[in-house]
Design an enzyme around this catalytic site. Structure first.
Site, PDB file in Angstrom:
ATOM      1  N   HIS A 102       1.188  -1.021  -0.039  1.00  0.00           N
ATOM      2  CA  HIS A 102      -0.514  -0.600   0.068  1.00  0.00           C
ATOM      3  C   HIS A 102       1.020   1.231  -0.044  1.00  0.00           C
ATOM      4  O   HIS A 102       0.715   2.838  -0.771  1.00  0.00           O
ATOM      5  CB  HIS A 102      -0.449   0.114   1.554  1.00  0.00           C
ATOM      6  CG  HIS A 102      -1.727  -1.169   1.285  1.00  0.00           C
ATOM      7  ND1 HIS A 102      -2.814  -1.148   2.337  1.00  0.00           N
ATOM      8  CD2 HIS A 102      -2.245  -2.325   0.217  1.00  0.00           C
ATOM      9  CE1 HIS A 102      -3.434  -2.189   1.906  1.00  0.00           C
ATOM     10  NE2 HIS A 102      -3.476  -3.178   1.518  1.00  0.00           N
TER      11      HIS A 102
ATOM     12  N   HIS B 146      -9.712  -1.858  -5.200  1.00  0.00           N
ATOM     13  CA  HIS B 146      -8.133  -1.944  -4.430  1.00  0.00           C
ATOM     14  C   HIS B 146      -7.710  -2.507  -4.487  1.00  0.00           C
ATOM     15  O   HIS B 146      -6.163  -2.989  -4.329  1.00  0.00           O
ATOM     16  CB  HIS B 146      -8.820  -2.757  -2.504  1.00  0.00           C
ATOM     17  CG  HIS B 146      -7.387  -3.059  -1.869  1.00  0.00           C
ATOM     18  ND1 HIS B 146      -6.803  -1.678  -0.944  1.00  0.00           N
ATOM     19  CD2 HIS B 146      -6.541  -4.046  -1.724  1.00  0.00           C
ATOM     20  CE1 HIS B 146      -6.122  -2.202  -0.465  1.00  0.00           C
ATOM     21  NE2 HIS B 146      -5.727  -3.985  -0.737  1.00  0.00           N
TER      22      HIS B 146
ATOM     23  N   ASP C 138      -3.544  -2.762  -5.535  1.00  0.00           N
ATOM     24  CA  ASP C 138      -2.563  -3.721  -4.429  1.00  0.00           C
ATOM     25  C   ASP C 138      -1.761  -3.792  -6.086  1.00  0.00           C
ATOM     26  O   ASP C 138      -0.309  -3.826  -5.534  1.00  0.00           O
ATOM     27  CB  ASP C 138      -3.017  -4.716  -4.419  1.00  0.00           C
ATOM     28  CG  ASP C 138      -3.663  -4.891  -3.017  1.00  0.00           C
ATOM     29  OD1 ASP C 138      -3.001  -4.313  -2.308  1.00  0.00           O
ATOM     30  OD2 ASP C 138      -4.370  -5.773  -2.171  1.00  0.00           O
TER      31      ASP C 138
ATOM     32  N   HIS D 117      -0.823 -10.763  -5.133  1.00  0.00           N
ATOM     33  CA  HIS D 117       0.390 -10.376  -5.390  1.00  0.00           C
ATOM     34  C   HIS D 117       1.381 -11.393  -5.785  1.00  0.00           C
ATOM     35  O   HIS D 117       2.419 -11.271  -6.184  1.00  0.00           O
ATOM     36  CB  HIS D 117       1.033 -10.572  -2.898  1.00  0.00           C
ATOM     37  CG  HIS D 117      -0.404  -9.535  -2.911  1.00  0.00           C
ATOM     38  ND1 HIS D 117      -0.118  -8.419  -2.957  1.00  0.00           N
ATOM     39  CD2 HIS D 117      -0.952  -9.486  -1.859  1.00  0.00           C
ATOM     40  CE1 HIS D 117      -1.108  -7.296  -2.176  1.00  0.00           C
ATOM     41  NE2 HIS D 117      -1.525  -8.845  -1.622  1.00  0.00           N
TER      42      HIS D 117
HETATM   43 ZN   LIG Z   1      -3.983  -4.331  -0.565  1.00  0.00          ZN
END
Ligand SMILES: [Zn+2]
Length: 307
Positions: free
Chosen positions: A78, A241, A245, A268
């Protein structure tokens, strides 16, 4: 010239790690040109620096973790996203524990911190990694397929699609396109919070994750609805979001991308694999600077004027 940027002065925040639940203080400090973003663990007997890079990412369960040897910093995405969104090239991040504070679960607090410290233009050209040929990573098959892709683009554009089947998500946007040249990162993306499901919390806590998570720093859902009293900040906060990310994960490359990113159910792990795939194909990218601001992609050239 399109210049590199750092902060005018230092700024501090205290908070709690989302996964560790630990109290942590971060100090964001100006750094010289071509330093990049460097996390410094100042709680150890000797401070240890962890410069961000795609290859420094060593764990992608629930968050992006970077490390040097045994020394780690968790949940960097973030803060990295805020740096990407505001075009901060060089920064020292002094940190007193092994996880970046979650603050409100979005990048808005980091944007506020960076903006209140002020952005300084530096006497060095901003260096971009320009994607020259498409690169893609893909996992799973059928209903489980997920993928992420980078393609050549004069600017920075991100398209993301999620596929959550949940009453609270079905009614919101499942896909979003954000372009740095036409959108506003701080207004359109930065406020989107991380999210989770109550049914996953016990499992995560048993694995030592989400110990600091709650309604103050995440959108929390049961099987039917959002539990936060204030509801959502954007109609499509979930997928926004995921863009937030992705911008953080991709900025771990160490330089801003000139590319179009598109992804379906990525996270991720896949975002980091995409960077590693790009780096493997040396002919698929080069590094460029812009002597003339007018030749730079609109979003980046306008960042200077926005302040
Ligand atoms: Zn996040």
């Amino acid at each position: 010239m399109l210049n590199q940027r750092t902060l005018k002065t230092l700024t501090r925040a205290v908070g709690m790690g989302l996964h560790s639940g630990q109290r942590v203080e971060i100090t964001l400090r100006p750094a010289p040109p071509d330093t990049g973003i460097v996390f410094r663990r100042v709680d150890l007997p000797e401070p240890v620096d962890i410069p961000v890079s795609a290859l420094a990412v060593t764990d992608t369960r629930m968050a992006s973790t970077i490390s040097t040897g045994n020394v780690k910093v968790h949940t960097v995405e973030h803060l990295m996203s805020a740096c990407a969104g505001l075009g901060v090239d060089n920064l020292y991040v002094d940190i007193t524990a092994e996880e970046v504070p979650i603050l409100d679960g979005s990048a808005a607090s980091f944007v506020f911190l960076l903006q209140s410290a002020g952005i300084e233009l530096q006497d060095a050209p901003k260096r971009f990694v320009r994607v020259l040929a498409p690169v893609e990573v893909r996992q799973g098959e059928g209903d489980n397929v997920k993928w992420a892709r980078l393609e050549p683009y004069h600017g920075y554009r991100l398209g993301f699609e999620i596929d959550f089947s949940h009453p609270a998500v079905d009614s919101t946007g499942q896909s979003v396109l954000f372009d740095m040249s036409t959108g506003s990162y701080s207004k359109d993306i930065a406020r989107a919070r991380t999210f989770g499901f109550t049914k996953d919390v016990e499992m995560m806590r048993a694995n030592g994750l989400a110990l600091g998570g709650g309604l103050d720093n995440a959108i929390v859902m049961d099987d039917y609805k959002v539990l936060n009293a204030g509801g959502l900040r954007y109609d499509d906060e979930f997928v926004k979001h995921k863009i937030l990310d992705a911008m953080g994960d991709l900025y771990l490359l160490g330089k801003p991308l000139l590319a179009s990113y598109s992804a379906f159910r990525s996270g991720h792990a896949l975002n980091n694999l995409l960077l590693r795939e790009l780096l493997k194909h040396r002919a698929a990218w080069d590094v460029v600077t812009f002597d003339d601001d007018k030749l730079a992609p609109a979003g980046f050239a306008q960042l200077a004027r926005a302040w």
